[in-house]
Design a protein around this motif. Structure first.
Motif, PDB file in Angstrom:
ATOM      1  N   ASP A   1       7.384 -14.982   4.600  1.00  0.00           N
ATOM      2  CA  ASP A   1       7.402 -15.671   3.315  1.00  0.00           C
ATOM      3  C   ASP A   1       8.410 -15.062   2.349  1.00  0.00           C
ATOM      4  N   ASN A   2       8.754 -13.788   2.550  1.00  0.00           N
ATOM      5  CA  ASN A   2       9.628 -13.089   1.620  1.00  0.00           C
ATOM      6  C   ASN A   2      10.976 -12.718   2.243  1.00  0.00           C
ATOM      7  N   LYS A   3      11.413 -13.450   3.235  1.00  0.00           N
ATOM      8  CA  LYS A   3      12.634 -13.077   3.947  1.00  0.00           C
ATOM      9  C   LYS A   3      13.885 -13.189   3.065  1.00  0.00           C
ATOM     10  N   ASP A   4      13.833 -14.030   2.004  1.00  0.00           N
ATOM     11  CA  ASP A   4      15.003 -14.186   1.140  1.00  0.00           C
ATOM     12  C   ASP A   4      14.850 -13.441  -0.180  1.00  0.00           C
ATOM     13  N   ILE A   5      13.815 -12.614  -0.296  1.00  0.00           N
ATOM     14  CA  ILE A   5      13.565 -11.891  -1.538  1.00  0.00           C
ATOM     15  C   ILE A   5      14.015 -10.449  -1.359  1.00  0.00           C
ATOM     16  N   THR A   6      14.734  -9.919  -2.320  1.00  0.00           N
ATOM     17  CA  THR A   6      15.302  -8.582  -2.191  1.00  0.00           C
ATOM     18  C   THR A   6      14.368  -7.483  -2.687  1.00  0.00           C
ATOM     19  N   VAL A   7      13.326  -7.810  -3.449  1.00  0.00           N
ATOM     20  CA  VAL A   7      12.406  -6.790  -3.929  1.00  0.00           C
ATOM     21  C   VAL A   7      11.544  -6.296  -2.776  1.00  0.00           C
ATOM     22  N   ASP A   8      10.793  -5.234  -3.011  1.00  0.00           N
ATOM     23  CA  ASP A   8       9.915  -4.670  -1.989  1.00  0.00           C
ATOM     24  C   ASP A   8       8.796  -5.669  -1.684  1.00  0.00           C
ATOM     25  N   TRP A   9       8.927  -6.388  -0.571  1.00  0.00           N
ATOM     26  CA  TRP A   9       7.974  -7.453  -0.242  1.00  0.00           C
ATOM     27  C   TRP A   9       6.574  -6.901   0.020  1.00  0.00           C
ATOM     28  N   TYR A  10       6.496  -5.710   0.642  1.00  0.00           N
ATOM     29  CA  TYR A  10       5.176  -5.152   0.938  1.00  0.00           C
ATOM     30  C   TYR A  10       4.426  -4.854  -0.349  1.00  0.00           C
ATOM     31  N   LYS A  11       5.098  -4.243  -1.308  1.00  0.00           N
ATOM     32  CA  LYS A  11       4.469  -3.917  -2.588  1.00  0.00           C
ATOM     33  C   LYS A  11       4.041  -5.188  -3.308  1.00  0.00           C
ATOM     34  N   LYS A  12       4.898  -6.203  -3.264  1.00  0.00           N
ATOM     35  CA  LYS A  12       4.597  -7.470  -3.928  1.00  0.00           C
ATOM     36  C   LYS A  12       3.398  -8.163  -3.296  1.00  0.00           C
ATOM     37  N   GLU A  13       3.309  -8.123  -1.975  1.00  0.00           N
ATOM     38  CA  GLU A  13       2.276  -8.875  -1.272  1.00  0.00           C
ATOM     39  C   GLU A  13       0.959  -8.108  -1.121  1.00  0.00           C
ATOM     40  N   PHE A  14       1.023  -6.803  -0.901  1.00  0.00           N
ATOM     41  CA  PHE A  14      -0.174  -6.057  -0.526  1.00  0.00           C
ATOM     42  C   PHE A  14      -0.744  -5.162  -1.623  1.00  0.00           C
ATOM     43  N   LEU A  15      -0.003  -5.010  -2.726  1.00  0.00           N
ATOM     44  CA  LEU A  15      -0.540  -4.259  -3.855  1.00  0.00           C
ATOM     45  C   LEU A  15      -0.819  -5.193  -5.027  1.00  0.00           C
ATOM     46  N   CYS A  16      -1.095  -6.437  -4.698  1.00  0.00           N
ATOM     47  CA  CYS A  16      -1.335  -7.459  -5.719  1.00  0.00           C
ATOM     48  C   CYS A  16      -2.838  -7.542  -6.021  1.00  0.00           C
ATOM     49  N   PRO A  17      -3.246  -7.224  -7.264  1.00  0.00           N
ATOM     50  CA  PRO A  17      -4.679  -7.272  -7.604  1.00  0.00           C
ATOM     51  C   PRO A  17      -5.258  -8.679  -7.624  1.00  0.00           C
ATOM     52  N   ASP A  18      -4.392  -9.689  -7.649  1.00  0.00           N
ATOM     53  CA  ASP A  18      -4.881 -11.066  -7.634  1.00  0.00           C
ATOM     54  C   ASP A  18      -5.276 -11.511  -6.224  1.00  0.00           C
ATOM     55  N   LEU A  19      -4.787 -10.802  -5.223  1.00  0.00           N
ATOM     56  CA  LEU A  19      -5.050 -11.181  -3.835  1.00  0.00           C
ATOM     57  C   LEU A  19      -6.067 -10.275  -3.152  1.00  0.00           C
ATOM     58  N   PHE A  20      -6.149  -9.019  -3.621  1.00  0.00           N
ATOM     59  CA  PHE A  20      -7.002  -8.045  -2.940  1.00  0.00           C
ATOM     60  C   PHE A  20      -7.863  -7.287  -3.945  1.00  0.00           C
ATOM     61  N   SER A  21      -8.973  -6.756  -3.442  1.00  0.00           N
ATOM     62  CA  SER A  21      -9.847  -5.931  -4.267  1.00  0.00           C
ATOM     63  C   SER A  21      -9.169  -4.586  -4.529  1.00  0.00           C
ATOM     64  N   PRO A  22      -9.609  -3.845  -5.570  1.00  0.00           N
ATOM     65  CA  PRO A  22      -9.036  -2.519  -5.818  1.00  0.00           C
ATOM     66  C   PRO A  22      -9.109  -1.605  -4.604  1.00  0.00           C
ATOM     67  N   GLN A  23     -10.204  -1.700  -3.847  1.00  0.00           N
ATOM     68  CA  GLN A  23     -10.336  -0.860  -2.655  1.00  0.00           C
ATOM     69  C   GLN A  23      -9.289  -1.223  -1.614  1.00  0.00           C
ATOM     70  N   GLU A  24      -9.035  -2.525  -1.420  1.00  0.00           N
ATOM     71  CA  GLU A  24      -8.025  -2.952  -0.448  1.00  0.00           C
ATOM     72  C   GLU A  24      -6.627  -2.563  -0.903  1.00  0.00           C
TER      73      GLU A  24
ATOM     74  N   ALA B   1      -5.868   0.005  -2.726  1.00  0.00           N
ATOM     75  CA  ALA B   1      -5.758   1.443  -2.495  1.00  0.00           C
ATOM     76  C   ALA B   1      -5.429   1.742  -1.034  1.00  0.00           C
ATOM     77  N   ILE B   2      -6.118   1.072  -0.115  1.00  0.00           N
ATOM     78  CA  ILE B   2      -5.864   1.269   1.314  1.00  0.00           C
ATOM     79  C   ILE B   2      -4.427   0.896   1.654  1.00  0.00           C
ATOM     80  N   HIS B   3      -3.968  -0.238   1.139  1.00  0.00           N
ATOM     81  CA  HIS B   3      -2.603  -0.692   1.431  1.00  0.00           C
ATOM     82  C   HIS B   3      -1.558   0.275   0.893  1.00  0.00           C
ATOM     83  N   SER B   4      -1.906   1.013  -0.165  1.00  0.00           N
ATOM     84  CA  SER B   4      -0.962   1.971  -0.736  1.00  0.00           C
ATOM     85  C   SER B   4      -0.977   3.297   0.015  1.00  0.00           C
TER      86      SER B   4
END
Length: 331
Positions: free
Chosen positions: A50-73, A75-78
């Motif tokens: 989904d982020n192949k054309d985006i230059t920012v850190d896609w992992y940080k954008k997708e997996f450290l998003c509080p709108d998509l994951f709980s605080p515990q999740e 933290a694990i992703h980080s």
């Protein structure tokens, strides 16, 4: 987090026959972790696509998003366990967890960058999902590997803790049934709030309650005795105890049962006699007896919390209380 009733039954069988119950927890840990790995790789593959054309850190954008994951999740992703953050900041508030996760992720990413530049190594992960291939570079691969390591550690800690809590009451109820203790002497259904801190209560004919503790440990736990004293317990059942623990409990009038060898469970009869609780000596085949007892104690394959045979206890309440009711009658 729950343990299945089947696993709890297996743990009780192994405890009462002097076997190491920990293999049951490890098997459950492996199954849960491998399922998480599969699901996590699927999410990583989809996010990278989904982020192949985006230059920012896609992992940080997708997996450290509080709108998509709980605080515990998040933290694990980080690469952090939420419990670690709570210990560091003495707080588990959502924003503190999220801020600490982002801060740690940035530091981790910088560390990985510096290490890979210095060592000139190249590692990559390729994830294939539904005929679509996604490649992760060395930095992304290291982040994913670290996340999986932290997740396995978190699952492991949770399972070991859950095992102890969910086996407590079924194990005690099984011991009572094994020695034919009438149910009214260990009915946990009407405990006052002040008594719910202990794992289990035994009662005598005067309705005096004797708090019991259950401790499942590896090679001994010096804190087990402390818990017994802090809660005013009269009985401790554990899979292993140090000689010092035993000496201290003997000196303080606390009864103990160590489930380490094949016939150690028989010491529970001495405890019942000392507390003036009606019982009968068990001389039959242990495995055959457990075949009858365990389905009555654990009537479902999915156990939410520490349990007693509530359905059976409710049935006893409807009966004439003048005659003692046994959970399982061997005669």
């Amino acid at each position: 987090m729950t343990l299945t009733g089947i696993v709890i039954r297996n743990i009780i069988r192994k405890l009462l026959t002097g076997q190491d119950y920990r293999s049951e927890i490890v098997t459950l840990l492996d199954a849960e972790f491998l399922q998480y790995v599969v699901d996590f790789f699927k999410r990583v593959a989809c996010a990278k696509l989904d982020n192949k054309d985006i230059t920012v850190d896609w992992y940080k954008k997708e997996f450290l998003c509080p709108d998509l994951f709980s605080p515990q999740e998040v933290a694990i992703h980080s690469g952090l366990n939420k419990k670690t953050i709570t210990n560091m900041y003495n707080s588990g508030r959502k924003q503190i967890v999220l801020d600490a996760s982002v801060e740690h992720y940035d530091a981790l990413y910088d560390t990985i960058n510096s290490l890979t530049e210095q060592d000139s190594i190249d590692v990559s992960l390729t994830i294939r999902f539904r005929d679509v291939s996604v490649d992760l570079n060395i930095n992304e691969s290291m982040i994913v590997i670290n996340t999986l390591a932290v997740k396995r550690s978190a699952i492991s800690g949770g399972l070991w803790s859950t095992a102890g809590k969910q086996v407590e009451k079924p194990l005690m109820a099984t011991l009572c049934a094994l020695f034919q203790v009438p149910q009214k002497y260990y009915d946990q259904g009407n405990l006052p709030e002040s008594q719910r801190e202990s794992d289990f209560y035994l009662f005598n004919d005067t309705k005096e309650g004797f708090p019991c503790e259950v401790k499942l440990m590896g090679k001994g736990n010096p804190e087990s005795a402390d818990a017994v004293y802090a809660r005013g317990s009269r009985v401790l059942v554990a899979n292993t105890l140090s000689d010092l623990n035993k000496q201290q409990m003997d000196a303080n009038g606390i009864f103990w049962v160590e489930l380490k060898e094949i016939d150690d469970y028989k010491r529970f009869e001495q405890v019942l006699n000392a507390l003036s609780i009606p019982n009968k000596s068990f001389t039959g085949d242990l495995q055959v007896a457990l075949d009858k007892i365990l389905p009555a104690v654990i009537q479902s394959d999915e156990i939410q919390d520490s349990v007693t045979p509530e359905a059976v206890l409710r049935e006893r309440e409807r009966d004439d209380d003048s005659s003692p009711q046994l959970l399982v009658d061997f005669e």
